[in-house]
Write an enzyme that holds these catalytic residues in place. Structure first.
Site, PDB file in Angstrom:
ATOM      1  N   SER A   1       0.854  -1.192   0.000  1.00 12.59           N
ATOM      2  CA  SER A   1       0.000   0.000   0.000  1.00 12.59           C
ATOM      3  C   SER A   1       0.885   1.236   0.000  1.00 12.59           C
ATOM      4  CB  SER A   1      -0.867   0.021   1.264  1.00 12.59           C
ATOM      5  OG  SER A   1      -1.550   1.266   1.374  1.00 12.59           O
TER       6      SER A   1
ATOM      7  N   TYR B   1      -2.102  -1.315  10.077  1.00 14.79           N
ATOM      8  CA  TYR B   1      -2.151  -1.400   8.614  1.00 14.79           C
ATOM      9  C   TYR B   1      -0.841  -0.902   7.990  1.00 14.79           C
ATOM     10  CZ  TYR B   1      -4.162  -1.026   3.902  1.00 14.79           C
ATOM     11  OH  TYR B   1      -4.418  -1.173   2.565  1.00 14.79           O
TER      12      TYR B   1
HETATM   13  N1  LIG Z   1      -8.700   0.063  -1.745  1.00 14.28           N
HETATM   14  C1  LIG Z   1      -7.642   0.786  -1.410  1.00 14.28           C
HETATM   15  O1  LIG Z   1      -7.687   2.021  -1.370  1.00 14.28           O
HETATM   16  C2  LIG Z   1      -6.343   0.078  -1.105  1.00 14.28           C
HETATM   17  C3  LIG Z   1      -5.186   0.870  -1.005  1.00 14.28           C
HETATM   18  C4  LIG Z   1      -3.979   0.263  -0.726  1.00 14.28           C
HETATM   19  C5  LIG Z   1      -3.922  -1.115  -0.559  1.00 14.28           C
HETATM   20  N2  LIG Z   1      -5.056  -1.857  -0.658  1.00 14.28           N
HETATM   21  C6  LIG Z   1      -4.938  -3.307  -0.461  1.00 14.28           C
HETATM   22  O2  LIG Z   1      -5.500  -3.958  -1.563  1.00 14.28           O
HETATM   23  C7  LIG Z   1      -5.846  -5.305  -1.182  1.00 14.28           C
HETATM   24  C8  LIG Z   1      -7.237  -5.616  -1.698  1.00 14.28           C
HETATM   25  O3  LIG Z   1      -8.173  -4.802  -1.014  1.00 14.28           O
HETATM   26  P1  LIG Z   1      -9.448  -4.140  -1.712  1.00 14.28           P
HETATM   27  O4  LIG Z   1      -9.299  -2.687  -1.587  1.00 14.28           O
HETATM   28  O5  LIG Z   1      -9.662  -4.760  -3.025  1.00 14.28           O
HETATM   29  O6  LIG Z   1     -10.567  -4.556  -0.651  1.00 14.28           O
HETATM   30  P2  LIG Z   1     -11.795  -5.577  -0.696  1.00 14.28           P
HETATM   31  O7  LIG Z   1     -12.370  -5.544   0.665  1.00 14.28           O
HETATM   32  O8  LIG Z   1     -12.660  -5.297  -1.862  1.00 14.28           O
HETATM   33  O9  LIG Z   1     -11.083  -6.984  -0.965  1.00 14.28           O
HETATM   34  C9  LIG Z   1     -10.333  -7.643   0.027  1.00 14.28           C
HETATM   35  C10 LIG Z   1     -10.643  -9.126  -0.050  1.00 14.28           C
HETATM   36  O10 LIG Z   1      -9.819  -9.799   0.926  1.00 14.28           O
HETATM   37  C11 LIG Z   1     -10.617 -10.802   1.520  1.00 14.28           C
HETATM   38  N3  LIG Z   1     -10.112 -11.218   2.836  1.00 14.28           N
HETATM   39  C12 LIG Z   1     -10.133 -10.502   3.996  1.00 14.28           C
HETATM   40  N4  LIG Z   1      -9.650 -11.259   4.999  1.00 14.28           N
HETATM   41  C13 LIG Z   1      -9.306 -12.464   4.455  1.00 14.28           C
HETATM   42  C14 LIG Z   1      -8.760 -13.662   4.978  1.00 14.28           C
HETATM   43  N5  LIG Z   1      -8.468 -13.798   6.281  1.00 14.28           N
HETATM   44  N6  LIG Z   1      -8.512 -14.685   4.124  1.00 14.28           N
HETATM   45  C15 LIG Z   1      -8.817 -14.575   2.806  1.00 14.28           C
HETATM   46  N7  LIG Z   1      -9.355 -13.480   2.250  1.00 14.28           N
HETATM   47  C16 LIG Z   1      -9.590 -12.431   3.081  1.00 14.28           C
HETATM   48  C17 LIG Z   1     -12.011 -10.179   1.633  1.00 14.28           C
HETATM   49  O11 LIG Z   1     -13.013 -11.156   1.821  1.00 14.28           O
HETATM   50  C18 LIG Z   1     -12.111  -9.439   0.307  1.00 14.28           C
HETATM   51  O12 LIG Z   1     -12.712 -10.234  -0.695  1.00 14.28           O
HETATM   52  C19 LIG Z   1      -5.695  -5.343   0.335  1.00 14.28           C
HETATM   53  O13 LIG Z   1      -4.477  -5.969   0.675  1.00 14.28           O
HETATM   54  C20 LIG Z   1      -5.668  -3.881   0.726  1.00 14.28           C
HETATM   55  O14 LIG Z   1      -4.993  -3.673   1.932  1.00 14.28           O
HETATM   56  C21 LIG Z   1      -6.257  -1.293  -0.924  1.00 14.28           C
END
Ligand SMILES: NC(=O)c1ccc[n+]([C@@H]2O[C@H](COP(=O)([O-])OP(=O)(O)OC[C@H]3O[C@@H](n4cnc5c(N)ncnc54)[C@H](O)[C@@H]3O)[C@@H](O)[C@H]2O)c1
Length: 280
Positions: free
Chosen positions: A141, A154
């Protein structure tokens, strides 16, 4: 362009939603076979079914080594090998002041956000090293580059994911395996918009207001979309990135690069106003 991942097999964690789901779609569109995993089984099954015979779904909680090992083995059993691991699953962490930190909650965040990445790399390497080939992509991130904006658990986990990925790259390079991290900025997914107290549909209905809202935060006056991150994942997964390893690729609209130019000027004007006038 299509066919950039022709003949490759990928495993994606957290693929039922957001970035992981879109990446699965884009990987398949580029010719890969993909095993989607998540703990949201209904959504995961639906996402895989929509991709036809090039995709399958398996339940895998990334806090469980047995689940991740089983997913790696299933990818190999079902599709013959594993070329790409995209460790993407994540949760937003817990925003508390340091005195209020719940250590059990901290440990859970570390298990989902950091330990999972280590376990994934361990088991992917188990099947990649004998073939002297592979691409491991870890979802970090912008928060891992620039602490303060997100909860301590985080940003600490994401910073450690970047550091771990660099060490991994240095171990695995001589075995033909690349390891890179992607550092998204604010990206419109259920995780981000949920944290803003909104749903995806509501945000989509807002149209240009969404980008306008993020304009003062990022260098580029807009929010990120799942395709921005999936595009980076396709690139790092593909042979186009064959000389790229140990990188933390920020796909963040510039949020972690530095202080927003006009916002900073406004803050400095405030400093000058406070310092002007009678020195007494
Ligand atoms: N959206 C943002 O702004 C952003 C920014 C930086 C990093 N990220 C990172 O991107 C990645 C994806 O997140 P997203 O934004 O698509 O969110 P999201 O919530 O749409 O997707 C995250 C997925 O991870 C799954 N998950 C959570 N805990 C889990 C577990 N214990 N085992 C298996 N699966 C699990 C959830 O069920 C979900 O489907 C994450 O690592 C998040 O930290 C997101």
């Amino acid at each position: 362009m299509s066919g950039r991942l022709n003949g490759k097999v990928a495993l994606i964690t957290g693929a039922a939603s957001g970035i992981g789901k879109r990446s699965a779609e884009r990987f398949v569109a580029e010719g890969a076979k993909v095993l989607l995993t998540d703990i949201q089984d209904v959504k995961g099954e639906e996402a895989a079914a929509a991709l036809g015979g090039s995709a399958a779904y398996r339940h895998a909680d990334v806090t469980s080594e047995a689940d991740i090992a089983g997913a790696v083995d299933e990818a190999v059993r079902r599709f013959g090998k594993l070329d790409i691991l995209f460790s993407n699953a994540g949760i937003p962490g817990n925003r508390t002041g340091i005195e209020e930190t719940d250590i059990a909650a901290w440990d859970h965040s570390m298990a989902v956000l950091l330990r999972s990445v280590v376990i994934g790399a361990k088991h992917a390497t188990r099947v990649m090293r004998p073939r002297a080939s592979g691409s491991i992509i870890n979802l970090a991130s912008a928060a891992g580059l620039l602490p303060g904006a997100t909860p301590h658990d985080y940003s600490t986990a994401k910073g450690a994911v970047i550091h771990f990925t660099k060490g991994l790259a240095m171990e695995l390079g001589e075995s033909g395996i690349r390891a890179n991290a992607i550092c998204p900025g604010y990206t419109l997914t259920p995780m981000l918009v949920g944290g803003l107290g909104l749903g995806m549909q509501a945000v989509e209905a807002m149209g240009p207001r969404v980008d306008a809202a993020f304009a003062p935060v990022n260098a580029l006056p807009k929010a990120g979309r799942v395709d921005d991150i999936a595009s980076a994942a396709v690139y790092l997964a593909s042979d186009e990135a064959g000389f790229v390893t140990g990188q933390a690729l920020a796909v963040d609209g510039g949020v972690a690069v530095g202080a927003h130019w006009s916002g900073h000027r406004g803050r400095m004007r405030g400093v000058m106003e406070k310092l002007s006038g009678d020195p007494a």
